[in-house]
Design an enzyme around this catalytic site. Structure first.
Site, mmCIF file in Angstrom:
data_model
loop_
_atom_site.group_PDB
_atom_site.id
_atom_site.type_symbol
_atom_site.label_atom_id
_atom_site.label_comp_id
_atom_site.label_asym_id
_atom_site.label_seq_id
_atom_site.Cartn_x
_atom_site.Cartn_y
_atom_site.Cartn_z
ATOM 1 N N ASN A 13 -18.565 -16.853 11.560
ATOM 2 C CA ASN A 13 -17.758 -17.990 12.017
ATOM 3 C C ASN A 13 -18.114 -19.158 11.111
ATOM 4 O OD1 ASN A 13 -16.407 -20.009 13.382
ATOM 5 N ND2 ASN A 13 -18.005 -20.262 14.935
ATOM 6 N N LYS A 15 -16.843 -22.035 10.914
ATOM 7 C CA LYS A 15 -16.633 -23.356 11.522
ATOM 8 C C LYS A 15 -15.867 -24.259 10.535
ATOM 9 C CE LYS A 15 -20.966 -22.663 13.949
ATOM 10 N NZ LYS A 15 -21.785 -23.150 15.026
ATOM 11 N N HIS A 98 -14.766 -20.594 21.720
ATOM 12 C CA HIS A 98 -16.097 -20.933 21.201
ATOM 13 C C HIS A 98 -16.637 -22.157 21.953
ATOM 14 C CE1 HIS A 98 -19.246 -22.200 18.445
ATOM 15 N NE2 HIS A 98 -19.238 -20.964 17.993
ATOM 16 N N GLU A 100 -18.057 -24.707 20.991
ATOM 17 C CA GLU A 100 -17.738 -26.006 20.378
ATOM 18 C C GLU A 100 -16.325 -26.442 20.757
ATOM 19 O OE1 GLU A 100 -18.781 -24.865 16.397
ATOM 20 O OE2 GLU A 100 -20.890 -24.807 16.973
ATOM 21 N N GLU A 170 -22.678 -16.038 23.758
ATOM 22 C CA GLU A 170 -23.306 -17.068 22.939
ATOM 23 C C GLU A 170 -23.923 -18.136 23.834
ATOM 24 O OE1 GLU A 170 -21.606 -17.038 18.705
ATOM 25 O OE2 GLU A 170 -20.510 -18.509 19.858
ATOM 26 N N GLY A 176 -26.315 -22.998 16.628
ATOM 27 C CA GLY A 176 -26.528 -24.032 15.619
ATOM 28 C C GLY A 176 -27.821 -24.814 15.815
ATOM 29 N N SER A 216 -27.747 -18.498 16.437
ATOM 30 C CA SER A 216 -28.838 -18.519 15.457
ATOM 31 C C SER A 216 -29.303 -17.125 15.054
ATOM 32 C CB SER A 216 -30.008 -19.368 15.976
ATOM 33 O OG SER A 216 -29.568 -20.702 16.216
ATOM 34 N N GLY A 237 -22.848 -17.955 12.815
ATOM 35 C CA GLY A 237 -22.417 -19.237 12.269
ATOM 36 C C GLY A 237 -23.116 -19.515 10.944
HETATM 37 C C1 PEP Z 1 -21.455 -19.585 16.165
HETATM 38 O O1 PEP Z 1 -20.903 -20.479 15.560
HETATM 39 O O2 PEP Z 1 -20.788 -18.831 16.881
HETATM 40 C C2 PEP Z 1 -22.906 -19.438 16.041
HETATM 41 C C3 PEP Z 1 -23.498 -18.491 16.722
HETATM 42 O O3 PEP Z 1 -23.553 -20.326 15.222
HETATM 43 P P1 PEP Z 1 -25.057 -20.190 14.661
HETATM 44 O O4 PEP Z 1 -25.212 -18.758 14.194
HETATM 45 O O5 PEP Z 1 -25.131 -21.168 13.552
HETATM 46 O O6 PEP Z 1 -25.965 -20.492 15.810
#
Ligand code: PEP
Length: 255
Positions: A13, A15, A98, A100, A170, A176, A216, A237
């Site tokens: 992803n 973003k 998501h 966000e 998630e 993030g 992460s 991400g």
């Molecule tokens: C995401 O954007 O779905 C995500 C899991 O981000 P990150 O891996 O940066 O935590």
């Protein structure tokens, strides 16, 4: 329980990252590194990079996804993109719900469901995201919340359409932030999601649904996370923006 009943899907992803030149460079670097993957490899990119990604991944094993879509087919929705617009471009996947989007753009369980239904109707595969906040976890609501979000997202989705759904667990506190859920927490959260699917569609169907972990995940922790029985892939991400790191995760998902 048998992991082989469901495909492992590793999805990046991006973003709101990468201009066109940067996207081109990242995809070119990634292509040979993931070429022999036995898992599904997806990159979900900003709308402005979809055409570039589709062009550059032609004939490869990399599938292209968008990061959102609207639930209406067309109309006076300035700034929005419909599911049909994506599918007629050749986009295969779309991320829906998501955290966000839920946090910054007013996404609700209802609109997540509407977008999911619209995307399925347009022939897209959907990566639908669910996850609890730290506060909800600390209050002991993780299971209740994950089951509720999962069932809401899948309202009116038929068992047949479920074949085109991937669910990403998630935890909001792990996205993030550099804080990863432990492998056991990821397995437990994914298990709650699968249990919710089982409550609606039956256990046999739930065993076939791919449930990713996201939050992460990186080149250092992917092996342990992906070894868990309920973790059938990852939504990545930050680490998806570096080709060697993403390729390491893809390799872990191919084991
Ligand atoms: C995401 O954007 O779905 C995500 C899991 O981000 P990150 O891996 O940066 O935590």
């Amino acid at each position: 329980m048998n992991k082989e009943l469901r495909p492992c899907v590793i999805a990046g992803n991006w973003k709101m990252n990468k201009n066109r030149l940067e996207a081109k460079a990242l995809i070119e670097e990634m292509k040979p590194l993931v070429a022999d993957a036995s898992c599904e490899v997806v990159i979900c990119v900003p709308y402005t990079n979809l055409e570039t990604a589709l062009e550059l991944t032609k004939g490869t094993n990399i599938k292209v996804g968008a990061e959102n879509c609207h639930f209406k087919k067309s109309g006076a929705y300035t700034g929005e993109i419909s599911a049909e617009m994506l599918s007629e471009m050749g986009v295969e996947y779309v991320v829906i719900g998501h955290s966000e989007r839920r946090q910054y753009f007013g996404e609700t369980d209802q609109t997540v469901n509407l977008r999911t239904l619209a995307a399925l109707e347009a022939g897209l595969k959907v990566i639908v995201c669910v996850g609890e906040t730290l506060e909800q976890r600390e209050l002991g609501y993780t299971e209740t919340l994950l089951k509720f979000q999962t069932k809401m997202a899948l309202t009116n989705v038929t068992a047949d359409q479920l074949k085109n759904i991937v669910i990403a667990y998630e935890p909001v506190w792990a996205i993030g932030t550099g804080v990863t859920a432990t492998a056991d927490q990821a397995d437990e959260g994914n298990g709650y999601v699968r249990a919710a699917v089982a409550e609606v569609y039956g256990k046999a169907v739930a065993e076939t649904v791919t449930v990713q972990y996201g939050g992460s995940m990186n080149a250092g922790n992917c092996d342990e996370l992906l070894s868990k029985i309920n973790v059938d892939g990852g939504l990545i991400g930050g680490a998806s923006l570096k080709a060697p790191d993403f390729a390491t995760i893809v390799k872990a998902g191919s084991k």
